[in-house]
Design a protein around this motif. Structure first.
Motif, short mmCIF file in Angstrom:
data_model
loop_
_atom_site.label_atom_id
_atom_site.label_comp_id
_atom_site.label_asym_id
_atom_site.label_seq_id
_atom_site.Cartn_x
_atom_site.Cartn_y
_atom_site.Cartn_z
N PHE A 1 0.82 -1.20 0.00
CA PHE A 1 0.00 0.00 0.00
C PHE A 1 0.86 1.26 0.00
O PHE A 1 0.61 2.19 -0.77
N PHE A 2 1.88 1.29 0.84
CA PHE A 2 2.72 2.49 0.91
C PHE A 2 3.58 2.66 -0.34
O PHE A 2 3.91 3.78 -0.73
N THR A 3 3.93 1.54 -0.98
CA THR A 3 4.60 1.64 -2.27
C THR A 3 3.68 2.31 -3.28
O THR A 3 4.07 3.23 -4.00
N TYR A 4 2.44 1.83 -3.32
CA TYR A 4 1.42 2.43 -4.21
C TYR A 4 1.25 3.90 -3.93
O TYR A 4 1.24 4.75 -4.83
N TRP A 5 1.10 4.25 -2.65
CA TRP A 5 0.78 5.64 -2.28
C TRP A 5 1.91 6.60 -2.65
O TRP A 5 1.67 7.67 -3.20
N THR A 6 3.15 6.21 -2.35
CA THR A 6 4.27 7.11 -2.68
C THR A 6 4.46 7.23 -4.19
O THR A 6 4.83 8.30 -4.68
N GLU A 7 4.20 6.17 -4.92
CA GLU A 7 4.30 6.24 -6.38
C GLU A 7 3.30 7.24 -6.94
O GLU A 7 3.66 8.12 -7.75
N LYS A 8 2.05 7.13 -6.51
CA LYS A 8 1.02 8.00 -7.06
C LYS A 8 1.25 9.45 -6.66
O LYS A 8 1.08 10.38 -7.46
N GLU A 9 1.63 9.68 -5.41
CA GLU A 9 1.89 11.05 -4.95
C GLU A 9 3.08 11.67 -5.67
O GLU A 9 3.06 12.85 -6.03
N ALA A 10 4.11 10.88 -5.89
CA ALA A 10 5.29 11.39 -6.59
C ALA A 10 4.95 11.80 -8.02
O ALA A 10 5.40 12.84 -8.51
N VAL A 11 4.13 11.00 -8.70
CA VAL A 11 3.72 11.32 -10.06
C VAL A 11 2.91 12.61 -10.10
O VAL A 11 3.14 13.49 -10.93
N ILE A 12 1.95 12.73 -9.20
CA ILE A 12 1.12 13.93 -9.15
C ILE A 12 1.97 15.17 -8.89
O ILE A 12 1.76 16.23 -9.50
N LYS A 13 2.94 15.05 -8.01
CA LYS A 13 3.80 16.19 -7.70
C LYS A 13 4.71 16.54 -8.87
O LYS A 13 4.98 17.71 -9.14
#
Length: 225
Positions: A150-162
């Protein structure tokens, strides 16, 4: 001889540090005066010293990186119409993230996003399922370590958005990460996990392929800042 893409990539710098309560007043006294009145006003509104120091050290890491690796001692931060911070009058991009007691900053010549999260073992990924695609939800559900996944998923998505720059205007479930790559509005972003500490998950996103690249990462000690 290295090609221009390699040279450009090698200028990416990632710096991080951990906050320390014993150093809080020292850091405030030393670095507050180096920031804009608007930033200082916002910083002084924090009730917790942790929040104030995390925000302050984000700027300190940025200043350190610009001074030491990009020969840019004087800089001013502005914001795009979508509220993404940028360095005025410089062909450089940066992004800052913090979680728990850790703060991290990435500086590069092209758009970049970085996200770090404290791995809370009590987190329930089901509470966030409405922000995931069906493929992402299935991948987490059938993984051996659901919390880590889950945290792998979350950091990936947040990094892309940023890295993209439109922040909350882009819903997390509107795009999907596959093979460390994601597409938003026909723009491709590549992702790479960065190991910092066993208690934290971190990912960086860029609009150039960084998946097989070695990223320069340096931990700084607040005692020497």
């Amino acid at each position: 001889m290295k090609n221009s893409a390699d040279i450009s990539f090698n200028l990416m710098r990632v710096l991080y540090t951990f906050i320390e309560e014993a150093k809080h007043q020292y850091l405030m006294d030393k670095y507050l005066i180096m920031n804009s009145d608007e930033f200082v006003t916002r910083l002084l509104k924090f009730r917790r010293w942790q929040d104030a120091q995390l925000s302050l050290l984000g700027r300190v890491l940025l200043k350190y990186g610009l001074d030491h690796y990009f020969d840019s001692k004087d800089f001013e931060i502005g914001r795009t119409p979508d509220y993404k911070p940028y360095i005025k009058n410089h062909n450089l991009h940066f992004n800052i993230s913090h979680a728990g007691n850790l703060v991290i900053c990435c500086i590069h010549e092209s758009p970049v996003g970085i996200d770090v999260e404290y791995i809370n073992q009590e987190a329930d990924y089901e509470e966030f399922k409405f922000q995931m695609t069906s493929g992402e939800l299935e991948k987490i559900h059938f993984s051996e370590d659901k919390v880590q996944s889950f945290f792998t998923y979350w950091t990936e998505k947040e990094a892309v958005i940023k890295a993209h720059g439109k922040g909350m205007f882009i819903p997390l479930d509107s795009f999907e990460v596959n093979h460390s790559k994601a597409i938003i509005e026909n723009e491709i972003f590549y992702l790479k996990e960065i190991y910092l500490d066993k208690k934290y998950q971190c990912c960086i996103a860029a609009n150039e392929d960084i998946r097989e690249k070695t990223i320069f990462v340096k931990r700084l000690n607040v005692n020497f800042l």
